[in-house]
Design a protein around this motif. Structure first.
Motif, mmCIF file in Angstrom:
data_model
loop_
_atom_site.group_PDB
_atom_site.id
_atom_site.type_symbol
_atom_site.label_atom_id
_atom_site.label_comp_id
_atom_site.label_asym_id
_atom_site.label_seq_id
_atom_site.Cartn_x
_atom_site.Cartn_y
_atom_site.Cartn_z
ATOM 1 N N ILE B 122 0.833 -1.197 0.000
ATOM 2 C CA ILE B 122 0.000 0.000 0.000
ATOM 3 C C ILE B 122 0.862 1.240 0.000
ATOM 4 O O ILE B 122 0.593 2.199 -0.733
ATOM 5 C CB ILE B 122 -0.971 0.001 1.213
ATOM 6 C CG1 ILE B 122 -2.073 -1.035 0.989
ATOM 7 C CG2 ILE B 122 -1.581 1.391 1.406
ATOM 8 C CD1 ILE B 122 -3.171 -1.025 2.032
ATOM 9 N N LEU B 125 2.028 1.948 -3.404
ATOM 10 C CA LEU B 125 0.955 2.492 -4.238
ATOM 11 C C LEU B 125 0.695 3.958 -3.909
ATOM 12 O O LEU B 125 0.458 4.785 -4.791
ATOM 13 C CB LEU B 125 -0.333 1.686 -4.030
ATOM 14 C CG LEU B 125 -0.347 0.317 -4.719
ATOM 15 C CD1 LEU B 125 -1.541 -0.498 -4.242
ATOM 16 C CD2 LEU B 125 -0.415 0.499 -6.233
ATOM 17 N N GLN B 126 0.760 4.272 -2.645
ATOM 18 C CA GLN B 126 0.535 5.664 -2.245
ATOM 19 C C GLN B 126 1.564 6.583 -2.889
ATOM 20 O O GLN B 126 1.229 7.654 -3.400
ATOM 21 C CB GLN B 126 0.629 5.795 -0.717
ATOM 22 C CG GLN B 126 -0.543 5.146 0.012
ATOM 23 C CD GLN B 126 -0.375 5.172 1.517
ATOM 24 O OE1 GLN B 126 0.749 5.221 2.014
ATOM 25 N NE2 GLN B 126 -1.484 5.126 2.234
ATOM 26 N N GLN B 128 3.180 6.067 -5.613
ATOM 27 C CA GLN B 128 2.901 6.137 -7.052
ATOM 28 C C GLN B 128 1.788 7.121 -7.358
ATOM 29 O O GLN B 128 1.892 7.951 -8.268
ATOM 30 C CB GLN B 128 2.497 4.763 -7.579
ATOM 31 C CG GLN B 128 3.654 3.784 -7.695
ATOM 32 C CD GLN B 128 3.153 2.396 -8.109
ATOM 33 O OE1 GLN B 128 2.113 2.277 -8.749
ATOM 34 N NE2 GLN B 128 3.891 1.360 -7.724
ATOM 35 N N ILE B 129 0.720 6.997 -6.599
ATOM 36 C CA ILE B 129 -0.427 7.883 -6.821
ATOM 37 C C ILE B 129 -0.022 9.329 -6.637
ATOM 38 O O ILE B 129 -0.318 10.197 -7.465
ATOM 39 C CB ILE B 129 -1.547 7.547 -5.810
ATOM 40 C CG1 ILE B 129 -2.117 6.159 -6.108
ATOM 41 C CG2 ILE B 129 -2.632 8.617 -5.839
ATOM 42 C CD1 ILE B 129 -2.947 5.593 -4.956
ATOM 43 N N ALA B 130 0.674 9.583 -5.547
ATOM 44 C CA ALA B 130 1.090 10.949 -5.236
ATOM 45 C C ALA B 130 1.986 11.497 -6.351
ATOM 46 O O ALA B 130 1.798 12.612 -6.823
ATOM 47 C CB ALA B 130 1.821 10.987 -3.908
ATOM 48 N N ARG B 132 2.133 10.653 -9.416
ATOM 49 C CA ARG B 132 1.351 10.894 -10.615
ATOM 50 C C ARG B 132 0.601 12.226 -10.528
ATOM 51 O O ARG B 132 0.333 12.868 -11.528
ATOM 52 C CB ARG B 132 0.350 9.736 -10.770
ATOM 53 C CG ARG B 132 -0.042 9.452 -12.172
ATOM 54 C CD ARG B 132 -0.786 8.123 -12.236
ATOM 55 N NE ARG B 132 0.053 6.989 -11.882
ATOM 56 C CZ ARG B 132 -0.354 5.947 -11.156
ATOM 57 N NH1 ARG B 132 -1.588 5.897 -10.698
ATOM 58 N NH2 ARG B 132 0.476 4.956 -10.906
ATOM 59 N N LEU B 133 0.261 12.629 -9.312
ATOM 60 C CA LEU B 133 -0.479 13.883 -9.140
ATOM 61 C C LEU B 133 0.460 15.019 -8.762
ATOM 62 O O LEU B 133 0.022 16.093 -8.341
ATOM 63 C CB LEU B 133 -1.560 13.686 -8.078
ATOM 64 C CG LEU B 133 -2.647 12.680 -8.487
ATOM 65 C CD1 LEU B 133 -3.552 12.337 -7.317
ATOM 66 C CD2 LEU B 133 -3.487 13.245 -9.638
ATOM 67 N N GLY B 134 1.760 14.774 -8.892
ATOM 68 C CA GLY B 134 2.725 15.833 -8.657
ATOM 69 C C GLY B 134 3.139 16.049 -7.212
ATOM 70 O O GLY B 134 3.836 16.998 -6.895
ATOM 71 N N PHE B 135 2.723 15.164 -6.335
ATOM 72 C CA PHE B 135 3.049 15.350 -4.921
ATOM 73 C C PHE B 135 4.229 14.507 -4.460
ATOM 74 O O PHE B 135 4.517 13.452 -5.016
ATOM 75 C CB PHE B 135 1.851 14.954 -4.050
ATOM 76 C CG PHE B 135 0.813 16.018 -3.894
ATOM 77 C CD1 PHE B 135 0.053 16.436 -4.984
ATOM 78 C CD2 PHE B 135 0.580 16.603 -2.665
ATOM 79 C CE1 PHE B 135 -0.925 17.414 -4.836
ATOM 80 C CE2 PHE B 135 -0.400 17.579 -2.506
ATOM 81 C CZ PHE B 135 -1.154 17.982 -3.586
ATOM 82 N N VAL B 136 4.875 14.993 -3.417
ATOM 83 C CA VAL B 136 5.862 14.200 -2.696
ATOM 84 C C VAL B 136 5.279 14.053 -1.296
ATOM 85 O O VAL B 136 4.959 15.043 -0.636
ATOM 86 C CB VAL B 136 7.223 14.926 -2.622
ATOM 87 C CG1 VAL B 136 8.132 14.202 -1.657
ATOM 88 C CG2 VAL B 136 7.857 14.972 -3.999
ATOM 89 N N ILE B 137 5.116 12.833 -0.873
ATOM 90 C CA ILE B 137 4.481 12.578 0.415
ATOM 91 C C ILE B 137 5.463 12.697 1.569
ATOM 92 O O ILE B 137 6.580 12.230 1.487
ATOM 93 C CB ILE B 137 3.889 11.152 0.444
ATOM 94 C CG1 ILE B 137 2.798 11.013 -0.610
ATOM 95 C CG2 ILE B 137 3.325 10.825 1.821
ATOM 96 C CD1 ILE B 137 2.164 9.643 -0.624
#
Lengths: 170, 170
Positions: B122, B125-126, B128-130, B132-137
């Motif tokens: 998970i 995946l998080q 990857q999603i971030a 793709r939306l331009g974020f760095v978690i």
DNA sequence: TTTTATGCAAATCGTTTGCATAGAA
DNA sequence: TTCTATGCAAACGATTTGCATAAAA
């Protein structure tokens, strides 16, 4: 990790009509403040706090009290037209409920921008994990905090960019 | 979707020593109430609320005030020894911080039991999603709400079972 | 002795509620 | 007319803070 789920995009007018219907169904009265609060809420497609909503409504109709905004927001929640969210800051935020699927949030810690997303692969994993631990999930909350591209680029001073609202299916 | 990450199990004594070190480093004073609050906190390996902590400490040392518990818990948080959590109920809960990996929570809506888990798939995946939306978690929060096996079986009336605390790696 | 910590009560913040009055049905 | 909704202010629960006093360094 794709997904589909067509988004049922209710218009503001449709949501407002749904609200009026809900009032009628429950034999509740339509009042100018309820209407104005609902209209402003439906028009504002973001994660809005009660205070923000109060201020916006106040500009349209100064005859509304804080308590009424709280009561109406609760009503919208109970009618299934608003969803309550709690992010790291103290206050509750409300968002419009689409009939679409559940979604999660990506929050920029610098500018406060909130991006919604949904991911089936994660949801499947969540079910698996829960099952393995003996649980049956009824709901979940997932929030990713970080920095958006714009804020990382250093360009934006403190840009409260906000505005954004379609769920990204990933 | 396995994972590894050996858990560094600091003992209560080690955590307490770390607390004392942190006080010294910051030139803060050691007091009986700070010591007692920290000791009780380290001994209690669950998600404890300030009120619960206050009551427990009070039994050991009745000379502690509510405000001091709040102040000490904040201190523990700032020292990286306590992590603050907000579940659906109104009050904040604090848990011991291990040097181990991040973990998420599975919460039984009936008995309140809280099970910790971690899942690398998970987390990947998080990211990857971030991305793709331009974020760095920088951090995230994931909570799964549902019913535990025991509560589903109907056996336990309202069992506030609690007690549980090792992170399940899934 | 100097400086920080404590306890208490008052203050704060977001939210809810009691009550007399305004307004919808 | 009847009954619900509103506005205001007061009540709330969780948390914080000001201040005089107590205790640590």
């Amino acid at each position: 990790m794709g997904s589909s789920t067509a988004v049922s995009h209710r218009t503001q007018a449709q949501r407002f009509a749904a609200f009026k219907d809900a009032l009628r169904e429950r034999s509740l009265k339509s009042t100018s403040q309820r209407d104005d609060i609902a209209r402003v809420f439906f028009a504002n497609d973001q994660h809005i706090s009660v205070e923000e909503l109060y201020r916006e409504v106040k500009r349209v109709n100064p005859r509304v009290g804080y308590a009424t905004v709280y009561r109406t927001v609760r009503l919208l929640r109970e009618c299934g037209l608003a969803a309550e969210r709690h992010f790291h800051d103290g206050e509750a935020r409300f968002e419009n409920v689409e009939e679409e699927h559940h979604h999660d949030h990506l929050i920029c810690e610098r500018c406060g921008r909130i991006v919604e997303f949904a991911n089936d692969a994660i949801e499947r994993l969540q079910e698996q994990i829960a099952a393995r631990l003996g649980f049956v999930i009824t709901r979940h909350k997932m929030e990713l905090y970080g920095l958006c591209a714009e804020c990382r680029s250093g360009r934006t001073p403190h840009a409260a960019a906000k505005r954004e609202s379609r769920v990204s299916r990933t």
